[in-house]
Design a protein around this motif. Structure first.
Motif, PDB file in Angstrom:
ATOM      1  N   GLU A 203       0.835  -1.195   0.000  1.00  0.00           N
ATOM      2  CA  GLU A 203       0.000   0.000   0.000  1.00  0.00           C
ATOM      3  C   GLU A 203       0.881   1.260   0.000  1.00  0.00           C
ATOM      4  O   GLU A 203       0.607   2.225  -0.711  1.00  0.00           O
ATOM      5  CB  GLU A 203      -0.900  -0.014   1.236  1.00  0.00           C
ATOM      6  N   ASP A 204       1.944   1.204   0.790  1.00  0.00           N
ATOM      7  CA  ASP A 204       2.870   2.355   0.863  1.00  0.00           C
ATOM      8  C   ASP A 204       3.472   2.645  -0.501  1.00  0.00           C
ATOM      9  O   ASP A 204       3.590   3.797  -0.915  1.00  0.00           O
ATOM     10  CB  ASP A 204       4.023   2.057   1.838  1.00  0.00           C
ATOM     11  N   GLU A 207       1.025   4.230  -2.859  1.00  0.00           N
ATOM     12  CA  GLU A 207       0.842   5.648  -2.535  1.00  0.00           C
ATOM     13  C   GLU A 207       2.047   6.456  -3.016  1.00  0.00           C
ATOM     14  O   GLU A 207       1.904   7.512  -3.623  1.00  0.00           O
ATOM     15  CB  GLU A 207       0.686   5.783  -1.021  1.00  0.00           C
ATOM     16  N   LYS A 208       3.228   5.903  -2.764  1.00  0.00           N
ATOM     17  CA  LYS A 208       4.470   6.595  -3.132  1.00  0.00           C
ATOM     18  C   LYS A 208       4.551   6.894  -4.632  1.00  0.00           C
ATOM     19  O   LYS A 208       5.017   7.946  -5.041  1.00  0.00           O
ATOM     20  CB  LYS A 208       5.654   5.720  -2.694  1.00  0.00           C
ATOM     21  N   GLY A 210       2.052   7.200  -6.644  1.00  0.00           N
ATOM     22  CA  GLY A 210       0.902   7.974  -7.128  1.00  0.00           C
ATOM     23  C   GLY A 210      -0.200   7.145  -7.741  1.00  0.00           C
ATOM     24  O   GLY A 210      -0.986   7.647  -8.552  1.00  0.00           O
ATOM     25  N   ASP A 212      -3.822   5.085  -7.525  1.00  0.00           N
ATOM     26  CA  ASP A 212      -5.060   5.407  -6.807  1.00  0.00           C
ATOM     27  C   ASP A 212      -5.512   4.263  -5.912  1.00  0.00           C
ATOM     28  O   ASP A 212      -6.315   4.463  -5.009  1.00  0.00           O
ATOM     29  CB  ASP A 212      -6.184   5.705  -7.812  1.00  0.00           C
ATOM     30  N   TYR A 214      -4.556  -0.017  -4.375  1.00  0.00           N
ATOM     31  CA  TYR A 214      -3.681  -1.187  -4.263  1.00  0.00           C
ATOM     32  C   TYR A 214      -4.512  -2.349  -3.739  1.00  0.00           C
ATOM     33  O   TYR A 214      -5.375  -2.167  -2.873  1.00  0.00           O
ATOM     34  CB  TYR A 214      -2.536  -0.891  -3.282  1.00  0.00           C
TER      35      TYR A 214
END
Lengths: 236, 354
Positions: A203-204, A207-208, A210, A212, A214
């Motif tokens: 998930e990280d 997000e890292k 970009g 939308d 996971y």
């Protein structure tokens, strides 16, 4: 095959027309059992009896895939089971889909799937495709080892709502941010929701880079895709 | 902070059950080794025996870890059967890929002949010879009797998975053929190189429980993998270094891992899916345990974060009765920052002294 023969014999001997609900239940069971011959037979029967093909697909076959998807998620089914169920699902889809009026389906989501360049591990993506197909998404599968330009070209051409990227290796996962960056440069990023998955992805990381969304596995991916689609519809 | 042993002394002492000055660092860094040697792609590394050995030797020296070269044949245990393999000459690739498995149908499999190692493995033989001549005590892939050596190397993963349900006899046939082939390779190498100059290793990613059930593994793989491991140990090889890659928790619970002979001790290498503490608890009395810092962290996190992860891993494994090595969960990502791989060595020096 044995089940299919029994089923045909039963029909020949007794000429019984099943009720719609029974037929849907049979289709569900056939998908769960991964019995493609039986699935085809039941799908043909549905058409013969004037059953709405879209309902047969969604209330029969898709329900079977949902069951398998849950079982896989809970560790009660494995990849061989899912692959056979998917094969049975596609057998029924081949029969039913040509008779489905697109406007009746209520399908509003188009998903573009692919395994990123340098990676040929596509089992996860294939399982995902079958679950998305069963959920009623319009799925375009670019396959495996897909170059970033191919994703971009397909987004321009197909205008999907969601782009699903899969990677199983630490090397290939580095291709994901490049694809997202390319979409930004080409002015396509706002047009599509991007979701990512695969063994090394977290998930990280999503997000890292970009993305939308996971998903840690294929069954969860369906929920995420539905959520992203809803978001997109609200934004549009 | 000065080391008391050389890398090779430390590696051999670990395997022999002798005391080591600090925790040995065996990160499994093959693709990374090519990268830090300046190769833009991994193609030559996998294609040329001398490059594969040279890169691993030099990066070990440069970074200071204790890993011997671990060797994979250019044909990736797939070309030998007649499958098509793409070597990683594209930057996006990190290892060879089987692009067209030779077996498509039951008939293909039935007719498939077991390759003659002396005809199909000469380049691998040369690779092993180079490493042994240099006294590098290499880890040599001896791969068979398991799904990972068959799918996709002989037949596609999807086809094999379907056969598991529709025609398990074909799966057994494929596994038997791969077992026979790999045993013949091991026999040839034992004859030419002896049994005290190299260690067999095998990875088991496609046998993991993310794909198949513990029941399938127990029924189909255990008897064949057991046979391969035992035959190789019977040749006089001291142990196996086995990478139980990905999630094998259900195979552990079912007792299948215990049934596979690894030697006394062998080396049991789980991915990050099995916590080191659990590995030590379950297998530490019998085998050398490897650590398993997760690869994405080694690729994406900072030096300080990787150092901390290594420290935590060391604390869990350091006192394992038969020994412990600090290792990256499924191998170091080829493009990992070199400083993060150095963090393994630094952590061993800082937190892993005996």
């Amino acid at each position: 095959m044995h089940n299919f023969i029994s089923f045909v014999l039963y029909r020949v001997l007794y000429g019984v027309n099943m009720g719609e609900e029974d037929l849907f239940g049979e289709l569900t069971d056939a998908v769960v059992a991964g019995d493609k011959d039986r699935c085809r037979g039941l799908a043909e029967q549905a058409l013969d009896e004037g059953v709405d093909p879209y309902r047969a697909l969604m209330e029969g076959c898709a329900e079977g895939m949902n069951i398998m998807s849950d079982r896989y998620d809970e560790g009660e089914a494995y990849v061989p089971d899912i692959l056979l169920s998917a094969e049975a699902l596609y057998e029924a889809m081949d029969v039913l889909k040509p008779h489905i009026d697109v406007e009746d389906t209520g399908v509003s989501g188009k998903v573009l799937l692919g395994v990123v360049e340098g990676d040929i591990h596509d089992i996860g993506k294939n399982v995902l495709k079958s679950i998305f197909d069963a959920a009623g998404f319009d799925v375009i599968d670019l396959g495996r080892d897909v170059r970033p330009e191919q994703f971009q070209e397909s987004i321009e051409k197909e205008k999907p709502d969601i782009l699903g990227l899969s990677a199983l290796m630490t090397t290939s996962m580095t291709g994901m941010p490049k694809i997202i960056e390319n979409l930004q440069k080409a002015g396509l990023r706002e047009r599509v929701k991007v979701m990512v998955g695969g063994a090394p992805i977290s998930e990280d990381y999503a997000e890292k880079i970009g993305a939308d969304g996971y998903a840690p596995n294929a069954p969860r991916a369906k929920e995420i895709a539905e959520k992203l689609l809803k978001q997109k519809r609200e934004e549009d | 902070m000065k080391d008391e042993m050389t890398s090779m002394e430390r590696w051999k002492a670990l395997l022999n059950g002798d005391p080591v000055d600090r925790i040995p660092v065996v990160p499994f860094a093959s693709g990374f080794d090519a990268s830090v040697n300046g190769y833009e792609t991994m193609g030559d590394f996998f294609a040329k025996p001398e490059v594969q050995v040279k890169c691993q030797k030099r990066s070990r020296e440069m970074i200071g870890y204790d890993e011997p070269p671990h060797l994979m044949p250019p044909g990736y245990w797939a070309e030998q059967w007649g499958s098509e393999v793409e070597l990683p000459y594209r930057k996006a690739m990190s290892s060879p890929s089987v692009t067209d498995p030779v077996v498509k149908t039951a008939e293909d499999l039935e007719e498939l002949e077991i390759p003659d190692p002396k005809e199909t493995m000469q380049d691998f033989h040369k690779m092993v010879e180079l490493a042994i001549e240099d006294d590098l005590y290499p880890l040599v892939t001896i791969w068979g009797g398991c799904i990972s050596a068959v799918a996709p190397h002989m037949v596609s993963i999807e086809q094999f998975m379907k056969w598991l349900r529709t025609d398990p006899g074909l799966c057994e046939m494929a596994l038997d053929k791969s077992a026979e082939f790999t045993i013949s390779v091991a026999e040839w190498f034992a004859e030419d190189f002896g049994t005290d100059t190299w260690i067999p290793w095998d990875p088991l990613p496609t046998d993991a429980n993310v794909l198949i059930s513990a029941d399938n593994f127990g029924e189909l793989v255990v008897p064949r993998l057991k046979k391969v491991h035992q035959k190789v140990l019977d040749l006089g090889l001291p142990m196996w270094f086995t990478h139980w890659c990905s999630d094998h928790n259900k195979n552990i619970e079912a007792g299948h891992v215990d049934k596979i002979p690894h030697g006394d001790p062998g080396v049991i290498y789980f991915g990050p899916e099995v916590d080191v503490e659990r590995s030590v608890e379950l297998f530490g009395d019998e085998h050398i345990i490897t650590g398993n810092v997760d690869p994405p962290s080694v690729q994406n996190k900072s030096y300080e974060e990787v150092l901390q992860l290594c420290k935590e891993n060391i604390e869990k494994g350091k006192d394992s009765p038969r020994g412990y090595t600090l290792t990256c969960g499924c191998g170091v990502p080829p493009r990992a920052p070199p400083i993060n791989v150095y963090a393994f060595v630094k952590a061993s020096r800082k937190y892993g002294k005996y």
